[in-house]
Write a protein that holds these residues in place. Structure first.
Motif, PDB file in Angstrom:
ATOM      1  N   MET A  75      59.169  54.029  24.389  1.00 24.93           N
ATOM      2  CA  MET A  75      59.199  54.723  23.107  1.00 24.93           C
ATOM      3  C   MET A  75      57.954  55.612  22.986  1.00 24.93           C
ATOM      4  O   MET A  75      56.835  55.143  23.122  1.00 24.93           O
ATOM      5  N   LYS A  76      58.183  56.909  22.732  1.00 23.25           N
ATOM      6  CA  LYS A  76      57.054  57.830  22.594  1.00 23.25           C
ATOM      7  C   LYS A  76      56.888  58.168  21.110  1.00 23.25           C
ATOM      8  O   LYS A  76      57.793  58.713  20.484  1.00 23.25           O
ATOM      9  N   ILE A  77      55.730  57.793  20.572  1.00 20.55           N
ATOM     10  CA  ILE A  77      55.511  57.905  19.121  1.00 20.55           C
ATOM     11  C   ILE A  77      54.363  58.870  18.851  1.00 20.55           C
ATOM     12  O   ILE A  77      53.307  58.791  19.492  1.00 20.55           O
ATOM     13  N   ALA A  78      54.561  59.783  17.877  1.00 15.20           N
ATOM     14  CA  ALA A  78      53.455  60.634  17.419  1.00 15.20           C
ATOM     15  C   ALA A  78      53.118  60.264  15.985  1.00 15.20           C
ATOM     16  O   ALA A  78      54.019  60.101  15.161  1.00 15.20           O
ATOM     17  N   ILE A  79      51.834  60.125  15.717  1.00 11.38           N
ATOM     18  CA  ILE A  79      51.393  59.916  14.332  1.00 11.38           C
ATOM     19  C   ILE A  79      50.710  61.199  13.892  1.00 11.38           C
ATOM     20  O   ILE A  79      49.636  61.566  14.404  1.00 11.38           O
ATOM     21  N   ILE A  80      51.380  61.914  13.006  1.00 11.77           N
ATOM     22  CA  ILE A  80      50.879  63.212  12.557  1.00 11.77           C
ATOM     23  C   ILE A  80      50.073  62.976  11.287  1.00 11.77           C
ATOM     24  O   ILE A  80      50.639  62.688  10.222  1.00 11.77           O
ATOM     25  N   GLY A  81      48.740  63.070  11.411  1.00  8.12           N
ATOM     26  CA  GLY A  81      47.863  62.775  10.282  1.00  8.12           C
ATOM     27  C   GLY A  81      47.263  61.386  10.458  1.00  8.12           C
ATOM     28  O   GLY A  81      47.599  60.456   9.734  1.00  8.12           O
ATOM     29  N   ALA A  82      46.360  61.282  11.443  1.00 11.86           N
ATOM     30  CA  ALA A  82      45.782  59.965  11.757  1.00 11.86           C
ATOM     31  C   ALA A  82      44.569  59.688  10.871  1.00 11.86           C
ATOM     32  O   ALA A  82      43.425  59.649  11.326  1.00 11.86           O
ATOM     33  N   GLY A  83      44.833  59.513   9.587  1.00 15.82           N
ATOM     34  CA  GLY A  83      43.775  59.149   8.630  1.00 15.82           C
ATOM     35  C   GLY A  83      43.808  57.653   8.395  1.00 15.82           C
ATOM     36  O   GLY A  83      44.063  56.877   9.327  1.00 15.82           O
ATOM     37  N   ASN A  84      43.574  57.241   7.160  1.00 18.99           N
ATOM     38  CA  ASN A  84      43.492  55.799   6.879  1.00 18.99           C
ATOM     39  C   ASN A  84      44.777  55.063   7.254  1.00 18.99           C
ATOM     40  O   ASN A  84      44.752  54.088   8.005  1.00 18.99           O
ATOM     41  N   LEU A  85      45.913  55.536   6.743  1.00 23.87           N
ATOM     42  CA  LEU A  85      47.163  54.840   7.053  1.00 23.87           C
ATOM     43  C   LEU A  85      47.607  55.107   8.489  1.00 23.87           C
ATOM     44  O   LEU A  85      47.996  54.184   9.206  1.00 23.87           O
ATOM     45  N   GLY A  86      47.526  56.385   8.901  1.00 23.05           N
ATOM     46  CA  GLY A  86      47.972  56.738  10.252  1.00 23.05           C
ATOM     47  C   GLY A  86      47.258  55.917  11.316  1.00 23.05           C
ATOM     48  O   GLY A  86      47.881  55.406  12.258  1.00 23.05           O
ATOM     49  N   TYR A 102      50.837  59.763  20.559  1.00 25.84           N
ATOM     50  CA  TYR A 102      49.995  60.909  20.193  1.00 25.84           C
ATOM     51  C   TYR A 102      49.415  60.656  18.813  1.00 25.84           C
ATOM     52  O   TYR A 102      50.127  60.228  17.900  1.00 25.84           O
ATOM     53  N   LEU A 103      48.124  60.933  18.649  1.00 30.43           N
ATOM     54  CA  LEU A 103      47.499  60.874  17.324  1.00 30.43           C
ATOM     55  C   LEU A 103      46.992  62.270  17.000  1.00 30.43           C
ATOM     56  O   LEU A 103      46.235  62.851  17.792  1.00 30.43           O
ATOM     57  N   THR A 104      47.379  62.821  15.851  1.00 30.43           N
ATOM     58  CA  THR A 104      46.890  64.161  15.501  1.00 30.43           C
ATOM     59  C   THR A 104      46.142  64.131  14.181  1.00 30.43           C
ATOM     60  O   THR A 104      46.402  63.310  13.296  1.00 30.43           O
ATOM     61  N   GLU A 156      52.300  70.056  20.210  1.00 30.05           N
ATOM     62  CA  GLU A 156      52.288  69.321  21.488  1.00 30.05           C
ATOM     63  C   GLU A 156      52.786  67.883  21.255  1.00 30.05           C
ATOM     64  O   GLU A 156      53.609  67.357  22.014  1.00 30.05           O
ATOM     65  N   ALA A 157      52.294  67.280  20.173  1.00 33.63           N
ATOM     66  CA  ALA A 157      52.683  65.894  19.873  1.00 33.63           C
ATOM     67  C   ALA A 157      54.183  65.799  19.613  1.00 33.63           C
ATOM     68  O   ALA A 157      54.855  64.894  20.122  1.00 33.63           O
ATOM     69  N   VAL A 158      54.718  66.737  18.845  1.00 27.23           N
ATOM     70  CA  VAL A 158      56.147  66.701  18.511  1.00 27.23           C
ATOM     71  C   VAL A 158      56.994  66.890  19.755  1.00 27.23           C
ATOM     72  O   VAL A 158      57.976  66.166  19.985  1.00 27.23           O
ATOM     73  N   LYS A 159      56.602  67.844  20.594  1.00 28.11           N
ATOM     74  CA  LYS A 159      57.395  68.152  21.792  1.00 28.11           C
ATOM     75  C   LYS A 159      57.464  66.962  22.747  1.00 28.11           C
ATOM     76  O   LYS A 159      58.431  66.790  23.475  1.00 28.11           O
ATOM     77  N   ASN A 160      56.423  66.134  22.736  1.00 27.93           N
ATOM     78  CA  ASN A 160      56.340  65.046  23.721  1.00 27.93           C
ATOM     79  C   ASN A 160      56.672  63.664  23.149  1.00 27.93           C
ATOM     80  O   ASN A 160      56.380  62.660  23.788  1.00 27.93           O
ATOM     81  N   SER A 161      57.253  63.628  21.958  1.00 30.81           N
ATOM     82  CA  SER A 161      57.519  62.316  21.340  1.00 30.81           C
ATOM     83  C   SER A 161      58.948  62.229  20.813  1.00 30.81           C
ATOM     84  O   SER A 161      59.576  63.248  20.521  1.00 30.81           O
ATOM     85  N   ASP A 162      59.427  60.974  20.673  1.00 32.97           N
ATOM     86  CA  ASP A 162      60.769  60.751  20.106  1.00 32.97           C
ATOM     87  C   ASP A 162      60.684  60.346  18.641  1.00 32.97           C
ATOM     88  O   ASP A 162      61.536  60.697  17.839  1.00 32.97           O
TER      89      ASP A 162
END
Ligand SMILES: NC(=O)C1=CN([C@@H]2O[C@H](COP(=O)(O)OP(=O)(O)OC[C@H]3O[C@@H](n4cnc5c(N)ncnc54)[C@H](O)[C@@H]3O)[C@@H](O)[C@H]2O)C=CC1
Ligand SMILES: O=C(O)[C@@H]1CCC=N1
Length: 266
Positions: free
Chosen positions: A1-12, A29-31, A55-61
């Motif tokens: 499973m390839k996961i991107a977290i867009i907005g890696a702040g407190n919750l991310g 991916y963490l952005t 980049e994160a979106v392209k490489n994650s499900d």
């Protein structure tokens, strides 16, 4: 499973820690706009930290959006052309409806709204989820992801605002209760560290009792309150000062605040 977290702040970041702890992703991916304080996450071999959402979106499900409510519309607009029907789009954004997401992305995407809390970092989140028409086929997958990091419940979207207060803000409410108990314990003679240890493990025990037994809290309270004893004396004093009432009022105030900023963000 390839996961991107867009907005890696407190919750991310809490979600990222939960995923790492539960081995929940083959690649993550963490952005964030400024990544200097999260670069150390790359020491985990399967994590890429970047400012490049595309980049994160392209490489994650699985895409988990965890930016502040004010930023989500622009972000979705910027990423729209890269989002495919195979992506599972999970939003944690407070007060941001599925309808608003569909207005930007269209209805042909798997859109899931989730409301986790920061205890996800230690595998103890209570996470509520709901999905759009297409996303319903992916809701079991979303549940499986969140169940690895705590407990999840599927709810109608109309209850998402209330779930935000009870489960997400709820972490802060319970922390304050634990802190107040700690202050009481210090006044009764424990040092600060011991006082916190007593407060948090007692809190854990109270929740654990209800989870294991399924009992109503009053049933467990009845087992503790010896007639004419110290527990009922303390409880009644707390209630004279409005313990339950102030908690309920705080919960409603928190709910009303979300309604306010939903109106501002229309
Ligand atoms: N903090 C919490 O306990 C919870 C927060 N939420 C919701 O989750 C969202 C995030 O909340 P927090 O983590 O508290 O906020 P935060 O401000 O700590 O994190 C948001 C992050 O998004 C980043 N960001 C902003 N624009 C970006 C962009 N275009 N691309 C990539 N990253 C970007 C910011 O740099 C920041 O690091 C909010 O919508 C909030 O309502 C939901 C449940 C619990
Ligand atoms: O305080 C907030 O607005 C966010 C949503 C729930 C927890 N933190």
């Amino acid at each position: 499973m390839k996961i991107a977290i867009i907005g890696a702040g407190n919750l991310g970041l809490s979600i990222a820690k939960g995923i790492l702890k539960s081995n929940g992703a083959t690649k993550m991916y963490l952005t964030k706009r400024n990544i200097t304080d999260i670069e150390h996450f790359e020491k985990y071999g399967n994590v890429t930290v970047t400012t490049d959402n595309k980049e994160a979106v392209k490489n994650s499900d699985i895409l988990i959006f965890a930016v502040q409510p004010l930023h989500i519309a622009q972000l979705l607009t910027d990423l729209k052309d890269l989002l495919t029907e195979n992506h599972v789009i999970i939003s944690t954004i407070t007060g941001y409806s599925i309808e608003k997401m569909e207005n930007i992305l269209g209805k042909d995407h798997n859109i899931i709204r989730s409301m986790p809390n920061t205890a996800i970092s230690v595998g103890k989140s209570m996470t509520c989820i709901c999905a759009n028409g297409k996303g319903k086929k992916r809701i079991e997958l979303a549940k499986a992801i969140f169940n690895r990091m705590g407990h999840s419940m599927e709810i109608p979207e109309v209850q998402m605002q209330a779930a935000t207060v009870i489960c997400a803000s709820g972490i802060a409410f319970w922390m304050r209760l634990i802190r107040a108990t700690t202050q009481g314990a210090i006044q009764l003679g424990f040092d600060a560290k011991e006082a916190q240890e007593l407060a948090m493990h007692t809190c854990d025990g109270a929740a654990g009792l209800l989870i294991a037994s399924g009992n109503h809290p009053e049933e467990e309270i009845d087992k503790v309150t010896t007639p004419m004893g110290c527990t009922i004396q303390g409880l009644n004093e707390m209630e004279h000062h409005g313990l339950s009432s102030s908690l309920i009022q705080g919960i409603v105030a928190s709910f009303d605040k979300i309604s306010e900023f939903k109106k501002d963000n229309q």
